[in-house]
Write a protein that holds these residues in place. Structure first.
Motif, mmCIF file in Angstrom:
data_model
loop_
_atom_site.group_PDB
_atom_site.id
_atom_site.type_symbol
_atom_site.label_atom_id
_atom_site.label_comp_id
_atom_site.label_asym_id
_atom_site.label_seq_id
_atom_site.Cartn_x
_atom_site.Cartn_y
_atom_site.Cartn_z
ATOM 1 N N VAL A 24 0.873 -1.180 0.000
ATOM 2 C CA VAL A 24 0.000 0.000 0.000
ATOM 3 C C VAL A 24 0.907 1.226 0.000
ATOM 4 N N THR A 25 0.382 2.345 -0.496
ATOM 5 C CA THR A 25 1.191 3.561 -0.464
ATOM 6 C C THR A 25 0.922 4.409 0.765
ATOM 7 N N ASP A 26 -0.310 4.384 1.294
ATOM 8 C CA ASP A 26 -0.713 5.317 2.352
ATOM 9 C C ASP A 26 -0.428 6.758 1.909
ATOM 10 N N ALA A 27 -0.578 6.989 0.599
ATOM 11 C CA ALA A 27 -0.190 8.271 -0.003
ATOM 12 C C ALA A 27 -1.122 9.398 0.414
ATOM 13 N N MET A 28 -0.553 10.587 0.465
ATOM 14 C CA MET A 28 -1.306 11.786 0.809
ATOM 15 C C MET A 28 -1.396 12.700 -0.421
ATOM 16 N N SER A 29 -1.908 13.890 -0.224
ATOM 17 C CA SER A 29 -2.190 14.793 -1.348
ATOM 18 C C SER A 29 -0.984 15.189 -2.198
ATOM 19 N N PRO A 30 0.265 15.203 -1.687
ATOM 20 C CA PRO A 30 1.378 15.660 -2.540
ATOM 21 C C PRO A 30 1.706 14.779 -3.738
ATOM 22 N N ILE A 31 1.249 13.510 -3.760
ATOM 23 C CA ILE A 31 1.626 12.624 -4.860
ATOM 24 C C ILE A 31 1.261 13.254 -6.201
ATOM 25 N N GLY A 32 2.254 13.297 -7.095
ATOM 26 C CA GLY A 32 2.052 13.878 -8.414
ATOM 27 C C GLY A 32 2.156 15.389 -8.446
ATOM 28 N N THR A 33 2.624 15.999 -7.353
ATOM 29 C CA THR A 33 2.733 17.460 -7.281
ATOM 30 C C THR A 33 4.063 17.842 -6.654
ATOM 31 N N ASP A 34 4.311 19.160 -6.586
ATOM 32 C CA ASP A 34 5.512 19.657 -5.910
ATOM 33 C C ASP A 34 5.160 20.438 -4.638
ATOM 34 N N ILE A 35 3.948 20.263 -4.108
ATOM 35 C CA ILE A 35 3.572 20.986 -2.893
ATOM 36 C C ILE A 35 4.415 20.507 -1.718
ATOM 37 N N THR A 36 4.681 21.405 -0.781
ATOM 38 C CA THR A 36 5.566 21.099 0.346
ATOM 39 C C THR A 36 4.848 21.016 1.687
ATOM 40 N N SER A 37 3.540 21.315 1.719
ATOM 41 C CA SER A 37 2.774 21.176 2.950
ATOM 42 C C SER A 37 1.292 21.121 2.605
ATOM 43 N N PHE A 38 0.501 20.608 3.535
ATOM 44 C CA PHE A 38 -0.947 20.540 3.355
ATOM 45 C C PHE A 38 -1.580 20.428 4.737
ATOM 46 N N THR A 39 -2.910 20.402 4.776
ATOM 47 C CA THR A 39 -3.632 20.416 6.047
ATOM 48 C C THR A 39 -4.472 19.160 6.219
ATOM 49 N N LEU A 40 -4.450 18.593 7.420
ATOM 50 C CA LEU A 40 -5.286 17.457 7.798
ATOM 51 C C LEU A 40 -5.944 17.773 9.136
ATOM 52 N N ASN A 41 -7.279 17.812 9.158
ATOM 53 C CA ASN A 41 -8.013 18.111 10.399
ATOM 54 C C ASN A 41 -7.498 19.386 11.060
ATOM 55 N N GLY A 42 -7.162 20.391 10.241
ATOM 56 C CA GLY A 42 -6.711 21.665 10.771
ATOM 57 C C GLY A 42 -5.263 21.700 11.201
ATOM 58 N N ARG A 43 -4.530 20.617 10.983
ATOM 59 C CA ARG A 43 -3.114 20.556 11.378
ATOM 60 C C ARG A 43 -2.232 20.505 10.133
ATOM 61 N N GLU A 44 -1.122 21.228 10.167
ATOM 62 C CA GLU A 44 -0.235 21.273 9.015
ATOM 63 C C GLU A 44 0.639 20.028 8.962
ATOM 64 N N ILE A 45 0.722 19.444 7.759
ATOM 65 C CA ILE A 45 1.602 18.314 7.495
ATOM 66 C C ILE A 45 2.734 18.813 6.594
ATOM 67 N N LEU A 46 3.967 18.527 6.980
ATOM 68 C CA LEU A 46 5.137 19.007 6.254
ATOM 69 C C LEU A 46 5.716 17.905 5.371
ATOM 70 N N ARG A 47 6.164 18.288 4.181
ATOM 71 C CA ARG A 47 6.795 17.360 3.245
ATOM 72 C C ARG A 47 8.281 17.688 3.171
ATOM 73 N N ARG A 48 9.104 16.775 3.719
ATOM 74 C CA ARG A 48 10.536 17.019 3.780
ATOM 75 C C ARG A 48 11.304 15.717 3.543
ATOM 76 N N ASP A 49 12.191 15.709 2.569
ATOM 77 C CA ASP A 49 13.121 14.595 2.361
ATOM 78 C C ASP A 49 12.420 13.239 2.291
ATOM 79 N N GLY A 50 11.316 13.172 1.566
ATOM 80 C CA GLY A 50 10.597 11.918 1.395
ATOM 81 C C GLY A 50 9.674 11.558 2.539
ATOM 82 N N ARG A 51 9.590 12.429 3.541
ATOM 83 C CA ARG A 51 8.736 12.178 4.703
ATOM 84 C C ARG A 51 7.590 13.177 4.759
#
Length: 385
Positions: A274-301
Motif C-alpha cells: 500500500v502507499t498510504d499516499a497523501m495529497s502531494p503525490i504527483g505534485t511539488d507541494i511542500t505542505s498541506f492540512t489534515l483536520n486543521g493541522r499542518e503536514i510538512l513534506r521534507r526529504d521523502g517524509r
C-alpha cells in the motif's frame, strides 16, 4: 461492434507466468487472452506496449493525490482527482481512504463514494474508512479528539456503504469496536482490518475469529512483536487467514523488518503493498492540512510538526521497485504484491489482479527500470507520458 485490440509487449506477466514477444488481447473492457505476436490477426488493432506489461496495480490505502486529500474534499471530483493522480504511477484500482474524521465528513465521503461508483470514475474501486474507531494509545497522526467507539449510527452507515460499493475496507481497533460489531460488518462482505491498536496476540486472534480479514500498515501503529507477547505484529504474521498491508517506502518500515516479515508470514494470507499516499503525490507541494493541522513534506517524509509520520510520500511503482531492488524479491513477486494479493485481500480476485481471460483489461506498461510508460483501465489508456 468494437474492434479487438492487441497490446504488444516484449515481456508480459499475467500474474502467474511470463510470456515473451506476446500481446494481451482485449475487447469491451475485458481480457480475451494472451497470444504470441505471430498469432495476432490482421483484424485486430495493434498497439505497442513496450518492455513489460503487467496487471494494473491495486492500492487499498490512498489518502490523497494530485493536491487533494479525501478528508478535505470528500466529493466525486476529489475522488476522481486522486484516482487520476495515481494512474500516472500504474495504479488502476484504488480505495480512496478517509482518515479519522467527524460523522458528518464520513457521511459525505460515503455519499461521494456511492456517486463515484454510479459515475464509473476510472480507477475507483471503493472506499477505505481508516477510523475513527481506533485506539488513542496508537493514534499516530489521527486526531485524538475525533477517535471514538463505534455507535449504532456508525455501524448503520458503514453497512449501507458496503451494500452499495464493490469493495469497502474499514480499519478498526478492538479498543473501540466489539466482536459483535465485527461479525455484522464481515457478514455484510465488508473487509474489516485491524490497525491503530494495542491489541494483544490473543485479542487479535479473537477478532480474526469474528471476521477480521486484514491488518492495516503492518508494524505501524500497532503492538509490536515481543518474545513473550507477540502482539498485533505477531498475530498478523502467524495467522494464516490474515492479509497485511505494507508501506514499502523504507521509512515507515526498515527494509530488514520488511524482509523478516515476508519470510515469516504464514499463508494463505499474503503481505501486499500500500502507499498510504497523501495529497502531494504527483505534485511539488511542500505542505498541506489534515483536520486543521499542518503536514510538512521534507526529504521523502510527511510529518506533523512534532515529527509524527502522517502518511507516505510514495507511489505504487516506487514501492514495487523498492521491494524488488532493495529487498531482492523476484520481479514477479513484487508485481503480485501490488496486484494479485490486494485483489485477494478484498475478495475481487475473480475480476482484477491478473491478466486472464474474462478479467478487467487493467494493465500497467513498464520500462526496463520499472518506471511507468502507460496505464490502461477497462481497456482504455488513461495515462501515457
Amino acid at each position: 461492434m468494437t474492434q479487438k485490440k492487441a497490446l504488444i509487449g516484449s515481456r508480459i506477466f499475467d500474474g502467474s507466468d511470463w510470456h515473451d514477444n506476446a500481446a494481451v488481447v482485449f475487447d469491451s473492457g475485458k481480457i480475451l487472452g494472451i497470444l504470441p505476436v505471430e498469432q495476432i490477426s490482421s483484424e485486430m488493432e495493434k498497439i505497442d506496449g513496450g518492455e513489460i506489461i503487467a496487471p494494473g496495480f491495486i492500492d487499498l490505502q490512498v489518502n490523497g493525490g494530485g493536491s487533494v486529500l479525501l478528508n478535505e474534499e470528500p466529493t466525486v471530483d476529489g475522488i476522481a482527482t486522486i484516482c487520476a493522480a495515481h494512474a500516472k504511477f500504474g495504479t488502476t484500482s484504488l480505495l480512496p481512504t478517509l482518515i479519522t474524521d467527524t460523522f458528518e465528513i464520513t457521511s459525505r465521503t460515503v455519499a461521494a463514494g456511492i456517486e463515484a461508483k454510479q459515475q464509473a470514475v476510472p480507477g475507483f474501486l471503493g472506499l477505505h474508512l481508516e477510523g475513527p474507531h481506533l485506539s488513542l494509545a496508537r493514534k499516530g497522526a489521527h486526531d485524538p479528539k475525533l477517535i471514538r467507539p463505534m455507535e449504532d449510527e456508525d455501524l448503520d452507515l458503514i453497512l449501507s456503504c458496503g451494500l452499495a460499493l464493490d469493495a469497502l475496507m474499514v480499519t478498526i481497533a478492538p479498543e473501540s469496536v466489539t466482536p459483535e460489531q465485527v461479525i455484522r460488518l464481515a457478514s455484510a462482505g465488508i473487509t474489516v482490518s485491524l490497525g491503530h491498536t494495542e491489541a494483544s496476540y490473543d485479542i487479535a486472534r479473537l477478532y480474526v475469529h469474528a471476521g477480521v480479514r486484514t491488518v492495516t500498515h503492518l508494524f505501524n501503529a500497532m503492538s509490536p512483536l515481543g518474545h513473550r507477547e507477540p502482539g498485533m505484529v505477531g498475530a498478523a504474521l502467524d495467522t494464516g487467514s490474515l492479509y497485511a498491508g505494507l508501506i514499502a517506502d523504507g521509512i515507515h518500515v526498515h527494509p530488514a523488518a520488511m524482509g523478516a516479515a515476508l519470510r515469516a508470514k504464514t499463508g494463505p494470507g499474503k503481505i501486499f503493498l500500500v502507499t498510504d499516499a497523501m495529497s502531494p503525490i504527483g505534485t511539488d507541494i511542500t505542505s498541506f492540512t489534515l483536520n486543521g493541522r499542518e503536514i510538512l513534506r521534507r526529504d521523502g517524509r510527511l510529518t506533523l510538526e512534532d515529527g509524527t509520520l502522517a502518511g507516505a510520500d510514495i507511489d505504487m511503482a516506487a514501492c514495487v521497485r523498492l521491494v524488488h531492488e532493495t529487498l531482492g524479491l523476484p520481479l514477479e513477486e513484487a508485481l503480485r504484491m501490488a496486484s494479485a494479493y490486494p485483489a485477494e485481500a478484498v475478495q475481487i480476485s475473480g475480476s482484477k489482479g491478473l491478466l486472464k481471460p474474462g478479467f478487467d483489461a487493467d494493465f500497467v506498461v513498464l520500462d526496463a527500470s520499472l518506471h511507468v510508460q502507460g496505464t490502461w483501465i477497462g481497456g482504455s489508456c488513461v495515462y501515457q507520458p
